[in-house]
Write a protein that holds these residues in place. Structure first.
Motif, PDB file in Angstrom:
ATOM      1  N   VAL A 150       0.805  -1.226   0.000  1.00 30.16           N
ATOM      2  CA  VAL A 150       0.000   0.000   0.000  1.00 30.16           C
ATOM      3  C   VAL A 150       0.833   1.268   0.000  1.00 30.16           C
ATOM      4  O   VAL A 150       0.275   2.372  -0.078  1.00 30.16           O
ATOM      5  N   GLY A 151       2.155   1.170   0.116  1.00 31.57           N
ATOM      6  CA  GLY A 151       3.002   2.355   0.153  1.00 31.57           C
ATOM      7  C   GLY A 151       3.252   2.829   1.570  1.00 31.57           C
ATOM      8  O   GLY A 151       2.547   2.463   2.522  1.00 31.57           O
ATOM      9  N   LYS A 152       4.267   3.670   1.716  1.00 30.49           N
ATOM     10  CA  LYS A 152       4.712   4.104   3.037  1.00 30.49           C
ATOM     11  C   LYS A 152       3.664   4.893   3.825  1.00 30.49           C
ATOM     12  O   LYS A 152       3.435   4.584   5.013  1.00 30.49           O
ATOM     13  N   PRO A 153       3.008   5.918   3.253  1.00 34.04           N
ATOM     14  CA  PRO A 153       2.104   6.728   4.080  1.00 34.04           C
ATOM     15  C   PRO A 153       0.976   5.929   4.720  1.00 34.04           C
ATOM     16  O   PRO A 153       0.731   6.040   5.928  1.00 34.04           O
ATOM     17  N   LEU A 154       0.283   5.107   3.928  1.00 34.06           N
ATOM     18  CA  LEU A 154      -0.837   4.353   4.486  1.00 34.06           C
ATOM     19  C   LEU A 154      -0.348   3.256   5.424  1.00 34.06           C
ATOM     20  O   LEU A 154      -0.971   3.007   6.467  1.00 34.06           O
ATOM     21  N   ALA A 155       0.754   2.599   5.077  1.00 30.89           N
ATOM     22  CA  ALA A 155       1.290   1.565   5.968  1.00 30.89           C
ATOM     23  C   ALA A 155       1.666   2.168   7.313  1.00 30.89           C
ATOM     24  O   ALA A 155       1.377   1.585   8.370  1.00 30.89           O
ATOM     25  N   MET A 156       2.319   3.317   7.300  1.00 33.61           N
ATOM     26  CA  MET A 156       2.670   3.993   8.547  1.00 33.61           C
ATOM     27  C   MET A 156       1.420   4.308   9.358  1.00 33.61           C
ATOM     28  O   MET A 156       1.369   4.084  10.582  1.00 33.61           O
ATOM     29  N   GLN A 157       0.395   4.829   8.700  1.00 35.72           N
ATOM     30  CA  GLN A 157      -0.825   5.195   9.416  1.00 35.72           C
ATOM     31  C   GLN A 157      -1.488   3.970  10.032  1.00 35.72           C
ATOM     32  O   GLN A 157      -1.907   3.988  11.198  1.00 35.72           O
ATOM     33  N   MET A 158      -1.572   2.885   9.268  1.00 31.36           N
ATOM     34  CA  MET A 158      -2.233   1.678   9.769  1.00 31.36           C
ATOM     35  C   MET A 158      -1.467   1.055  10.929  1.00 31.36           C
ATOM     36  O   MET A 158      -2.056   0.654  11.938  1.00 31.36           O
ATOM     37  N   VAL A 159      -0.147   0.951  10.801  1.00 31.62           N
ATOM     38  CA  VAL A 159       0.646   0.285  11.833  1.00 31.62           C
ATOM     39  C   VAL A 159       0.791   1.153  13.078  1.00 31.62           C
ATOM     40  O   VAL A 159       0.701   0.655  14.211  1.00 31.62           O
ATOM     41  N   SER A 164      -8.032   0.232  11.276  1.00 32.85           N
ATOM     42  CA  SER A 164      -8.277  -0.613  10.111  1.00 32.85           C
ATOM     43  C   SER A 164      -8.853   0.205   8.961  1.00 32.85           C
ATOM     44  O   SER A 164      -9.292   1.350   9.142  1.00 32.85           O
ATOM     45  N   ILE A 165      -8.843  -0.382   7.772  1.00 27.91           N
ATOM     46  CA  ILE A 165      -9.392   0.269   6.591  1.00 27.91           C
ATOM     47  C   ILE A 165     -10.444  -0.636   5.957  1.00 27.91           C
ATOM     48  O   ILE A 165     -10.462  -1.852   6.165  1.00 27.91           O
ATOM     49  N   SER A 166     -11.306  -0.027   5.164  1.00 30.62           N
ATOM     50  CA  SER A 166     -12.390  -0.770   4.517  1.00 30.62           C
ATOM     51  C   SER A 166     -11.881  -1.540   3.310  1.00 30.62           C
ATOM     52  O   SER A 166     -10.759  -1.327   2.819  1.00 30.62           O
ATOM     53  N   ALA A 167     -12.746  -2.404   2.793  1.00 29.49           N
ATOM     54  CA  ALA A 167     -12.400  -3.174   1.595  1.00 29.49           C
ATOM     55  C   ALA A 167     -12.140  -2.253   0.411  1.00 29.49           C
ATOM     56  O   ALA A 167     -11.193  -2.466  -0.360  1.00 29.49           O
ATOM     57  N   ARG A 168     -12.974  -1.239   0.242  1.00 27.90           N
ATOM     58  CA  ARG A 168     -12.798  -0.317  -0.891  1.00 27.90           C
ATOM     59  C   ARG A 168     -11.497   0.458  -0.772  1.00 27.90           C
ATOM     60  O   ARG A 168     -10.791   0.664  -1.760  1.00 27.90           O
TER      61      ARG A 168
END
Length: 257
Positions: A150-159, A164-168
């Motif tokens: 998913v790339g650095k920005p979203l991975a950082m935010q999630m971890v 969590s994030i939705s399926a879409r």
């Protein structure tokens, strides 16, 4: 006979494995992971199986690791965790692996999803790495595979937030290949698996290897590997059959040779 899995006989070359710990939202304890690793090892050796689909239930694909089991481990137990070897065997599965995800795919569940090659998610699926809430971090490839997916920005935010994030959202970010109605998720995954199973087995295996190499090598090296695989396939009986079938306007009948 597995205790925590339901394993169906191959259908059109596709084996369906269902995680079966509903009372714990399919939490991935050591025994379940050992059973899954063994089933994938067996599928890798079985010529009747071309693709494996893994799923859970409508409420949860897998809601994470077994927290009760984790709490019982001291530092020595963590350092000698048998689950590490099980995860390595799961990640080493050489045939196409499809995850059909409904409900929660959190922690180890999300990490299992990322071991798959194709991910079909129901509209109700949620993906996340909430380990930070326990004072730990993902330990089965979550930080490494998630960033690549998913790339650095979203991975950082999630971890770092544990949110969590939705399926879409997961589809837009590149974690999920297709979103389905929840009741059709497994059916759609099986359809894709059957389509892959009709292809030339050697080409499928080498294509998977080449695509995976693209994630962890430079372009020049990747192109050399691709060309090598292409050359190897040029001398196969399946290539000759594929070309004949195309010219004769009929379905190809591949033999894995």
């Amino acid at each position: 006979m597995p205790r925590y899995l339901v394993v169906q006989a191959p259908e059109d070359g596709v084996r369906l494995i269902t995680l079966q710990r509903p009372e714990a939202l399919n939490a991935l304890n050591t025994e379940l992971l050992a059973e899954l690793a063994a089933e994938l090892d067996s599928a890798d050796r079985d010529p009747a199986i071309a693709v494996v689909v893994i799923t859970g239930n409508r409420k949860a694909f897998a809601a994470g690791a077994d927290i009760r089991e984790m709490a019982e481990r001291d530092l020595v137990g963590i350092l000698n965790d048998p689950r590490v070897a099980h995860w390595q065997r799961i990640a080493a599965f050489s045939k196409p692996l499809i995850a059909a995800v409904n409900g929660f795919a959190l922690g180890g569940g999300c990490e299992l999803v990322m071991c798959a090659d194709i991910v079909i998610a129901g509209e109700d699926a949620r993906f996340g790495q909430p380990e930070i809430n326990l004072g730990i971090i993902p330990g089965a490839g979550g930080t490494q595979r998630l960033l690549r997916a998913v790339g650095k920005p979203l991975a950082m935010q999630m971890v770092l937030t544990g949110e969590s994030i939705s399926a879409r959202h997961a589809q837009q970010a590149g974690l999920v290949s297709e979103v389905s109605q929840p009741e059709l998720t497994v059916e759609r995954a099986m359809q894709i698996g059957a389509a892959i199973a009709r292809k030339a087995p050697l080409a499928v295996r080498l294509a998977k290897e080449a695509l995976l190499k693209a994630a962890d090598t430079d372009l020049a090296t990747g192109l050399r590997l691709e060309r090598h695989a292409f050359t190897l396939l040029a001398g196969t009986a399946d290539r000759a059959e594929g070309i004949r079938a195309f010219q004769e306007k009929r379905p190809a009948h591949f033999q894995g040779q």
